[in-house]
Design an enzyme around this catalytic site. Structure first.
Site, PDB file in Angstrom:
ATOM      1  N   ASP A 208       0.821  -1.200   0.000  1.00  0.00           N
ATOM      2  CA  ASP A 208       0.000   0.000   0.000  1.00  0.00           C
ATOM      3  C   ASP A 208       0.867   1.267   0.000  1.00  0.00           C
ATOM      4  OD1 ASP A 208      -2.734   1.237   0.478  1.00  0.00           O
ATOM      5  OD2 ASP A 208      -1.647   2.042   2.194  1.00  0.00           O
ATOM      6  N   GLU A 250       1.361  -0.614  -5.086  1.00  0.00           N
ATOM      7  CA  GLU A 250       0.299   0.368  -5.272  1.00  0.00           C
ATOM      8  C   GLU A 250       0.951   1.742  -5.344  1.00  0.00           C
ATOM      9  OE1 GLU A 250      -3.314   2.947  -3.722  1.00  0.00           O
ATOM     10  OE2 GLU A 250      -1.641   2.419  -2.448  1.00  0.00           O
TER      11      GLU A 250
HETATM   12  C1  NOJ Z   1      -4.525   3.283  -0.491  1.00  0.00           C
HETATM   13  C2  NOJ Z   1      -5.784   2.528  -0.221  1.00  0.00           C
HETATM   14  O1  NOJ Z   1      -6.213   1.907  -1.408  1.00  0.00           O
HETATM   15  C3  NOJ Z   1      -6.818   3.502   0.304  1.00  0.00           C
HETATM   16  O2  NOJ Z   1      -8.054   2.871   0.469  1.00  0.00           O
HETATM   17  C4  NOJ Z   1      -6.316   4.082   1.604  1.00  0.00           C
HETATM   18  O3  NOJ Z   1      -7.227   5.061   2.061  1.00  0.00           O
HETATM   19  C5  NOJ Z   1      -4.932   4.716   1.403  1.00  0.00           C
HETATM   20  N1  NOJ Z   1      -4.025   3.815   0.739  1.00  0.00           N
HETATM   21  C6  NOJ Z   1      -4.322   5.110   2.729  1.00  0.00           C
HETATM   22  O4  NOJ Z   1      -3.989   3.960   3.438  1.00  0.00           O
END
Ligand code: NOJ
Ligand code: CA
Length: 560
Positions: A208, A250
């Site tokens: 993430d 991501e």
């Molecule tokens: C990316 C995630 O997909 C999203 O849902 C989240 O709010 C942010 N990262 C922060 O963790």
């Protein structure tokens, strides 16, 4: 000895079909209105029948749930609302027994402000390793060039902490302090958490917010060399101890900026292709292949052991961070006319409502998802055409309970409807009385049956996950045409021609296929032979929003 995984092919992720779901939203076993692991286990057969091969679980760890679990307060346990660690283990076992791999989240950019590390850090003396688990400053004027991501809620990336008498850095919500990767203790703790899950048999990690790990003044604080060093370190730790796992980056960045997250095959094996997604929607609305061919032309080659992660929708808003201002305006007019449909500059809607519930458009977009170079990622509920609820806050409108049948609470839970973690969708078009798994299973022409067929078809052809990709350039730009090709072990080729009509009207197209003269295209869904290819332009006519997948078989090939 490396710890083995459930998959035996080291490149298994290239041929995977990933299904993204939140345990909270899938199935509630104990009637408390919240989905849980026993509930999810009871739905594994459904997922197996759908044909997906990997489940991506959204965060299920202990958390105050102010960012749907991306605000973690304990990395090595299960949120009691969703079950116990043993329940998770049973789920993992059940998935593996069905040859389904499991990807979980490694959220290491930040924690919740309720994490014991942060509670200790605020109290610890400045400069101590405990304090330095997070990023502190006496002023909020540092790192001014870093953008704010949650623009609807946050005014600054710094928040003052009265206990610590200092500002702390947070790239997301103010209750999500960023970890400090300049402190070696952070890396130690991250690796411990990672090993906890990989030892248990988890197959993959979604990394993430990976672009924001390290901050340096005078930079955008994104994609820094120091951040890549962290990713390489994590990858090396995985490679040293575990077999056949992968990391998915991501990073909501341009293709050129995402490319380094593959490294030389020594960072992440997969990365989301963020910029492709809005351009697919633009191409559809403009009835023009240019937005797609353009972004693909900007997409660099990636190492052989790497793969793009492709998606049409996910649990977040449809991000427009990577399109120009004009394109953003266009997307808002085309897809989110009502301001309630927007959040943080993006569009918080599901796939079916985005395309006005038009079955042809839904199928067309899925045909691209399943045939473009990369691994497709489906978002739960989109396989049945679920709708959204734009009156819920933040991104909750696309996170409502899965619709299983037309019983109370859509068969998701036996609880009092008022107790549900979020209301089920009830409108007359997408409501659970109309759109649900049970009804679609009994209707041979449902979207669900179509999706199952397409997934099964894709899985028969190695070319989709592993083959090369090239565009044809027909004069009619309303038609998108591309070739996928892979050489088989015996030197022969598996070649597939994909042709998609982006227009709401019928279209003719003439394709230069002279390089394949003599080959016989076979339509892959019905195994229907098409006219043999010659030197002359190959002419096809396509109904509105229709597409063809044609296998180009060499002259006189015996049908398989
Ligand atoms: C990316 C995630 O997909 C999203 O849902 C989240 O709010 C942010 N990262 C922060 O963790
Ligand atoms: Ca429950």
């Amino acid at each position: 000895m490396k710890k083995p995984a459930s998959a035996t092919d080291p490149l298994w992720y290239k041929s995977a079909i990933i299904y993204e779901l939140h345990v909270r939203a899938f199935s509630d076993s104990n009637g408390d209105g919240i989905g849980d692991f026993p509930g999810l286990i009871s739905r594994l057969d459904y997922l197996q029948d759908l044909g997906i091969t990997c489940i991506w679980l959204l965060p299920f760890f202990p958390s105050p749930l102010r960012d749907d679990g991306y605000d973690i307060s304990n990395y090595v346990d299960v949120n009691p609302s969703y079950g116990t660690l043993d329940d998770f283990k049973s789920f993992l076992k059940g998935a593996h027994q069905r040859n389904i791999q499991v990807m979980i989240e490694l959220v290491i950019n930040h924690t919740s402000d309720q994490h014991p590390w942060f509670k200790a850090a605020r109290m610890a003396p400045a400069g101590s390793p405990q304090r330095e688990m997070y990023v502190w400053s006496k002023t909020d004027q540092l790192y001014k060039d870093a953008s704010i991501i949650f623009t609807d809620t946050e005014k600054s990336n710094w928040t003052w902490d009265e206990t610590a008498k200092a500002f702390y850095w947070h790239r997301f919500f103010s209750h999500q302090p960023d970890l400090n990767f300049d402190n070696p203790l952070v890396m130690e703790e991250v690796l411990k958490a990672m090993r906890f899950w990989l030892d248990m048999g988890v197959d993959a990690l979604r990394m993430d917010a990976i672009a924001y790990l390290v901050e340096r003044d005078g930079t955008s604080c994104q994609n820094l060399p120091e951040t890549h060093a962290v990713v390489k370190r994590i990858r090396a730790a995985i490679d040293a101890e575990y077999a056949n796992r992968f990391m998915l980056a991501e990073a909501n960045e341009s293709p050129a900026d995402v490319r380094p997250y593959f490294g030389d095959g020594d960072e992440c094996q997969m990365a989301f292709h963020f910029p492709l997604m809005p351009r697919i929607y633009m191409a559809l609305r403009q009835e023009d292949s240019l937005p797609i061919t353009d972004v693909m032309a900007q997409t660099p080659a990636i190492p052989d052991n790497c793969q793009w992660g492709l998606f049409l929708r996910n649990h977040d808003e449809l991000t427009l961070a990577l399109v120009s201002e004009d394109e953003r305006d266009y997307m808002h007019i085309a897809y989110s006319n009502d301001p309630r449909m927007r959040v943080n500059g993006g569009i918080r809607r599901r796939l079916a409502p985005l395309v006005d519930n038009n079955r042809g458009r839904i199928e067309l977009l899925n045909s691209l998802l399943l045939s473009f170079p990369g691994t497709p990622i489906l978002y739960y509920g989109d396989e049945i055409g679920m709708g959204d609820n734009i009156y819920l806050g933040d991104r909750n409108g696309v996170r409502t309970p899965m619709q299983w049948n037309s019983d109370r609470n859509a068969g998701f839970s036996r609880c009092d409807p008022a107790r549900l973690y979020l209301p089920v969708v009830m409108d007359p078009i997408y409501g659970y009385q109309v759109v649900n798994v049970e009804a679609e299973l009994s209707d041979q022409s449902s979207l669900l049956h179509w999706m199952r067929k397409m997934i099964a078809l894709r899985k028969l052809f190695q070319v989709f996950g592993c083959g090369s990709f090239s565009f044809l350039k027909p004069a009619n730009r309303k038609v998108l045409a591309y070739l996928r090709d892979i050489e088989r072990g015996d030197g022969s080729h598996e070649t597939v021609l994909c042709v998609a009509n982006l227009s709401r009207f019928a279209q003719p197209v003439a394709l230069d296929l002279s390089a394949y003269r003599g080959a016989e295209p076979v339509e892959m869904l019905g195994y229907v032979p098409f006219p043999t290819i010659t030197e002359a332009p190959y002419v096809l006519t396509l109904a509105p929003y229709s597409f063809f997948w044609l296998e180009l078989q060499p002259p006189n090939a015996k049908p398989a």
